[in-house]
Design a protein around this motif. Structure first.
Motif, PDB file in Angstrom:
ATOM      1  N   VAL A 126      -6.280  -5.751   3.774  1.00 35.79           N
ATOM      2  CA  VAL A 126      -5.038  -5.744   3.014  1.00 35.79           C
ATOM      3  C   VAL A 126      -3.991  -4.920   3.759  1.00 35.79           C
ATOM      4  O   VAL A 126      -4.209  -3.752   4.058  1.00 35.79           O
ATOM      5  CB  VAL A 126      -5.255  -5.143   1.607  1.00 35.79           C
ATOM      6  CG1 VAL A 126      -3.939  -5.124   0.834  1.00 35.79           C
ATOM      7  CG2 VAL A 126      -6.307  -5.929   0.851  1.00 35.79           C
ATOM      8  N   THR A 127      -2.875  -5.531   4.052  1.00 40.42           N
ATOM      9  CA  THR A 127      -1.797  -4.836   4.760  1.00 40.42           C
ATOM     10  C   THR A 127      -0.794  -4.268   3.749  1.00 40.42           C
ATOM     11  O   THR A 127      -0.729  -4.747   2.606  1.00 40.42           O
ATOM     12  CB  THR A 127      -1.049  -5.795   5.712  1.00 40.42           C
ATOM     13  OG1 THR A 127      -0.352  -6.765   4.914  1.00 40.42           O
ATOM     14  CG2 THR A 127      -2.003  -6.478   6.685  1.00 40.42           C
ATOM     15  N   PRO A 128      -0.014  -3.300   4.174  1.00 37.22           N
ATOM     16  CA  PRO A 128       1.058  -2.818   3.289  1.00 37.22           C
ATOM     17  C   PRO A 128       2.016  -3.941   2.891  1.00 37.22           C
ATOM     18  O   PRO A 128       2.549  -3.944   1.781  1.00 37.22           O
ATOM     19  CB  PRO A 128       1.774  -1.762   4.138  1.00 37.22           C
ATOM     20  CG  PRO A 128       0.748  -1.282   5.096  1.00 37.22           C
ATOM     21  CD  PRO A 128      -0.103  -2.498   5.396  1.00 37.22           C
ATOM     22  N   GLU A 129       2.215  -4.899   3.773  1.00 32.77           N
ATOM     23  CA  GLU A 129       3.099  -6.034   3.463  1.00 32.77           C
ATOM     24  C   GLU A 129       2.539  -6.884   2.320  1.00 32.77           C
ATOM     25  O   GLU A 129       3.306  -7.357   1.479  1.00 32.77           O
ATOM     26  CB  GLU A 129       3.326  -6.905   4.711  1.00 32.77           C
ATOM     27  CG  GLU A 129       4.123  -6.213   5.807  1.00 32.77           C
ATOM     28  CD  GLU A 129       3.310  -5.198   6.636  1.00 32.77           C
ATOM     29  OE1 GLU A 129       3.948  -4.331   7.262  1.00 32.77           O
ATOM     30  OE2 GLU A 129       2.061  -5.258   6.642  1.00 32.77           O
ATOM     31  N   HIS A 130       1.209  -7.063   2.300  1.00 37.12           N
ATOM     32  CA  HIS A 130       0.599  -7.800   1.187  1.00 37.12           C
ATOM     33  C   HIS A 130       0.923  -7.112  -0.140  1.00 37.12           C
ATOM     34  O   HIS A 130       1.338  -7.752  -1.105  1.00 37.12           O
ATOM     35  CB  HIS A 130      -0.932  -7.861   1.327  1.00 37.12           C
ATOM     36  CG  HIS A 130      -1.427  -8.725   2.417  1.00 37.12           C
ATOM     37  ND1 HIS A 130      -2.436  -8.323   3.267  1.00 37.12           N
ATOM     38  CD2 HIS A 130      -1.086  -9.960   2.820  1.00 37.12           C
ATOM     39  CE1 HIS A 130      -2.693  -9.272   4.128  1.00 37.12           C
ATOM     40  NE2 HIS A 130      -1.875 -10.284   3.891  1.00 37.12           N
TER      41      HIS A 130
END
Length: 168
Positions: A126-130
């Protein structure tokens, strides 16, 4: 380099803040509590609002899984507050008032919450963008479900009060 923390009171709102103060760099101080960008509009009812604040604070603290789980809680609390058993029931009841994509915007954080609850889930996926996208989805839902209707009601009440005073 050393840094310190101080408790200050905002001169405008009188709220107490914890500020990080880098040693010999007062121009680089920053508020660390309450976490920036963790406010939720006052028209969002409790306990929906507190779950959203928790999601924003988790995200600000780089707890992506925590933020996702809190966003899932926001969606569940919306259902409870709206007295429906599912998102489908809510959007069926609201048909014609809310765009169909709003259902998907509310459902996506719920689905991510299910994904992160699995034992074999890797949080590094999970990325910060997600998470930022999921937050945007939920903020949009809250805005259209609670904030805009309340703002419209206040505008209507103000107009009607003026009409009563100006209409003979």
């Amino acid at each position: 380099q050393q840094q310190g923390y101080v408790v200050v009171k905002c001169p405008k709102c009188q709220q107490r803040l914890i500020v990080e103060l880098p040693y010999y760099r007062p121009d680089k101080c920053r508020v660390v509590w309450p976490l920036p960008d963790s406010a939720v509009h006052e028209d969002v009812p409790e306990p929906v609002r507190s779950a959203m604040v928790d999601a924003l604070r988790s995200f600000a603290a780089d707890s992506r899984t925590g933020a996702i789980m809190s966003l899932r809680t926001v969606v569940e609390r919306i259902q409870r507050e709206q007295q429906v058993s599912s998102l489908s029931d809510l959007w069926a009841r609201e048909s014609g008032k809310l765009p169909a994509t709003l259902f998907d915007a509310a459902n996506e954080p719920r689905l991510w919450g299910h994904l992160t609850a699995h034992d074999d889930f890797n949080p590094q996926d999970v990325t910060p963008e997600h998470v930022a996208e999921l937050i945007t989805f939920v903020v949009t839902v809250l805005d259209l479900l609670y904030v805009k209707p309340a703002q419209l009601a206040r505008a209507r009440e103000s107009r009607q009060a003026i009409e009563k005073r100006t209409t003979p």
